[in-house]
Design an enzyme around this catalytic site. Structure first.
Site, PDB file in Angstrom:
ATOM      1  N   ASP A 151      52.593  64.703  49.310  1.00  0.00           N
ATOM      2  CA  ASP A 151      52.487  64.854  47.855  1.00  0.00           C
ATOM      3  C   ASP A 151      51.090  65.215  47.357  1.00  0.00           C
ATOM      4  O   ASP A 151      50.949  65.682  46.227  1.00  0.00           O
ATOM      5  CB  ASP A 151      52.927  63.561  47.164  1.00  0.00           C
ATOM      6  CG  ASP A 151      54.379  63.212  47.437  1.00  0.00           C
ATOM      7  OD1 ASP A 151      55.166  64.139  47.692  1.00  0.00           O
ATOM      8  OD2 ASP A 151      54.722  62.012  47.410  1.00  0.00           O
ATOM      9  N   HIS A 182      32.021  35.434  27.895  1.00  0.00           N
ATOM     10  CA  HIS A 182      33.315  34.815  28.122  1.00  0.00           C
ATOM     11  C   HIS A 182      34.018  34.593  26.782  1.00  0.00           C
ATOM     12  O   HIS A 182      33.417  34.720  25.712  1.00  0.00           O
ATOM     13  CB  HIS A 182      33.146  33.504  28.888  1.00  0.00           C
ATOM     14  CG  HIS A 182      32.759  33.712  30.319  1.00  0.00           C
ATOM     15  ND1 HIS A 182      32.635  32.680  31.235  1.00  0.00           N
ATOM     16  CD2 HIS A 182      32.468  34.844  31.011  1.00  0.00           C
ATOM     17  CE1 HIS A 182      32.294  33.165  32.407  1.00  0.00           C
ATOM     18  NE2 HIS A 182      32.176  34.478  32.302  1.00  0.00           N
ATOM     19  N   LEU A 208      46.303  59.536  42.661  1.00  0.00           N
ATOM     20  CA  LEU A 208      46.370  58.073  42.607  1.00  0.00           C
ATOM     21  C   LEU A 208      45.364  57.505  41.600  1.00  0.00           C
ATOM     22  O   LEU A 208      44.596  56.589  41.903  1.00  0.00           O
ATOM     23  CB  LEU A 208      46.132  57.471  44.004  1.00  0.00           C
ATOM     24  CG  LEU A 208      47.097  57.938  45.100  1.00  0.00           C
ATOM     25  CD1 LEU A 208      46.709  57.325  46.439  1.00  0.00           C
ATOM     26  CD2 LEU A 208      48.537  57.585  44.753  1.00  0.00           C
ATOM     27  N   SER A 266      46.565  55.364  60.481  1.00  0.00           N
ATOM     28  CA  SER A 266      46.220  54.839  61.807  1.00  0.00           C
ATOM     29  C   SER A 266      45.484  55.834  62.690  1.00  0.00           C
ATOM     30  O   SER A 266      44.508  55.484  63.368  1.00  0.00           O
ATOM     31  CB  SER A 266      47.489  54.364  62.522  1.00  0.00           C
ATOM     32  OG  SER A 266      48.134  53.349  61.780  1.00  0.00           O
ATOM     33  N   CYS A 304      33.458  27.415  32.066  1.00  0.00           N
ATOM     34  CA  CYS A 304      32.612  27.338  33.257  1.00  0.00           C
ATOM     35  C   CYS A 304      31.411  26.430  33.023  1.00  0.00           C
ATOM     36  O   CYS A 304      30.951  26.250  31.894  1.00  0.00           O
ATOM     37  CB  CYS A 304      32.148  28.732  33.667  1.00  0.00           C
ATOM     38  SG  CYS A 304      31.102  29.561  32.450  1.00  0.00           S
ATOM     39  N   CYS A 354      29.436  28.207  29.801  1.00  0.00           N
ATOM     40  CA  CYS A 354      30.066  28.095  28.486  1.00  0.00           C
ATOM     41  C   CYS A 354      30.027  26.661  27.969  1.00  0.00           C
ATOM     42  O   CYS A 354      29.987  26.426  26.756  1.00  0.00           O
ATOM     43  CB  CYS A 354      31.505  28.585  28.552  1.00  0.00           C
ATOM     44  SG  CYS A 354      31.650  30.367  28.835  1.00  0.00           S
ATOM     45  N   GLU A 393      35.088  31.995  25.139  1.00  0.00           N
ATOM     46  CA  GLU A 393      34.586  30.977  24.235  1.00  0.00           C
ATOM     47  C   GLU A 393      33.396  31.491  23.416  1.00  0.00           C
ATOM     48  O   GLU A 393      33.283  31.228  22.208  1.00  0.00           O
ATOM     49  CB  GLU A 393      34.151  29.731  25.026  1.00  0.00           C
ATOM     50  CG  GLU A 393      35.247  29.149  25.896  1.00  0.00           C
ATOM     51  CD  GLU A 393      35.217  29.666  27.325  1.00  0.00           C
ATOM     52  OE1 GLU A 393      35.309  28.844  28.249  1.00  0.00           O
ATOM     53  OE2 GLU A 393      35.111  30.901  27.512  1.00  0.00           O
TER      54      GLU A 393
END
Length: 359
Positions: free
Chosen positions: A194, A44, A198, A217, A69, A78, A46
């Protein structure tokens, strides 16, 4: 705290579903250590700041954007390290809305005799952590709708031609968004028309491809589509009971995941789908749908934010599509109102960033 906020942004696209966190250690008015949460499962902010410090941190102040945390997750608490290192003061931007954490980290630090201050630059920190805050409090992914249209509000010509409405710089920034968001959602018609991949084609050295979510669907996605033949990126296809078993088996053989959703107005129930996506740890979605899917998503209340790119072009045409189609709203009173947060230029293109005002 401002420097800690800037550091935290380096974690975009790498820490989901954790928050973006930055930390700065100050001694006698000088920064002696800084760090940010670099990737999910890693140290993290810190801890990175402590490890990067160029001298002893005993008796110093640490500025951290999100409450430290106080529980074991991917890494140890932390708070324990902050207490061990004998910090004299901890300045916290926002309290962590996670019910496992909220208030407990600050409480433990105070019990250890450390001066704790909270509520510093909260608006800025809440904004960059909007994805985390929604997901951790609702378990639903944060959804941003992206569209590109001409000045007269068209996303394609009457023949369906749409490449390219926005300019190259705008499209580059869209890949920045793809890098930040965990999932990307389109309708099946986009796949048929198309055949997109992605994927994340941003300038980042390490790519972070969003999970591809196709709303289909009736199970019409072509098995030769690129999204089913690029196995290094996860693909989810949302169908209803109308999709035939052979289609479902074929998608599964290609490594795709099928989510069978209830029907709503003879289509995938989007609210059901969004909850299922959240259960899979996908904390955010970039909706790059067509006009019909965009309207359905807005009507179902799953869209939180809009990125609307406006190009200096005119197309015209009664049959040319607009970003939001479908049946539309019947009165101005029922229209969705927006709160415009930011307006940005990409050469001649204008990008409007706005939030939906939910009634």
């Amino acid at each position: 705290m401002k420097r800690a906020i800037e550091l935290s942004k380096n974690g975009y696209g790498a820490v989901n579903p954790n928050p973006l966190v930055g930390a700065v250690i100050v001694k006698d008015g000088e920064i002696i250590g800084e760090g940010y949460h670099e990737y999910y499962g890693g140290h993290h902010a810190e801890i990175n700041a402590i490890n990067n410090a160029n001298e002893s941190v005993k008796g110093t102040t640490i500025y951290v954007t999100v409450e430290p945390c106080n529980h074991y997750g991917k890494t140890p608490p932390c708070t324990d390290r902050l207490i061990k290192e004998k910090f004299s003061r901890v300045v916290i931007g926002i309290m962590d809305p996670n019910t496992i954490v909220i208030g407990k980290g600050a409480k433990k630090l105070r019990q250890a005799g450390i001066l704790v201050e909270t509520g510093i630059m909260e608006d800025e920190i809440n904004l960059i952590n909007e994805v985390y805050i929604k997901y951790i409090t609702t378990k639903q992914p944060f959804c941003a709708m992206k569209s590109a249209m001409t000045l007269d509000g068209k996303i394609s010509t009457c023949t369906g031609d749409s490449k390219w409405i926005s300019n190259e710089k705008s499209r580059e920034w869209v890949h920045e968004l793809r890098h930040r968001y965990s999932g990307i959602m389109v309708g099946v018609n986009t796949i048929i028309k198309d055949d997109p991949e992605l994927t994340d084609r941003s300038a980042y050295e390490t790519k972070k491809h969003p999970v591809r979510i196709i709303v289909d669907s009736n199970g019409r996605t072509p098995l030769k589509a690129k999204i089913l033949n690029t196995s290094y990126v996860q693909t989810i296809i949302a169908v209803t009971k109308n999709a035939v078993g052979e289609f479902i088996k074929s998608v599964s053989k290609k490594g795709g995941e099928i989510i069978i959703c209830p029907e709503k107005n003879q289509k995938v129930d989007l609210l059901y789908l969004i909850n299922e996506i959240g259960k899979r740890g996908i904390d955010s979605i970039l909706l790059e749908g067509g006009s019909t899917l965009n309207f359905s998503a807005i009507k179902e209340g799953i869209v939180d934010k809009i990125f609307s790119f406006i190009a200096p072009k005119l197309i015209g045409g009664d049959s040319s599509k607009t970003p939001v189609g479908g049946s539309g709203f019947d009165t101005i009173e029922n229209a969705i109102s927006l709160n415009i947060k930011n307006i940005k230029r990409f050469d001649q293109d204008i990008m409007v960033e706005a939030y939906l005002i939910k009634k």
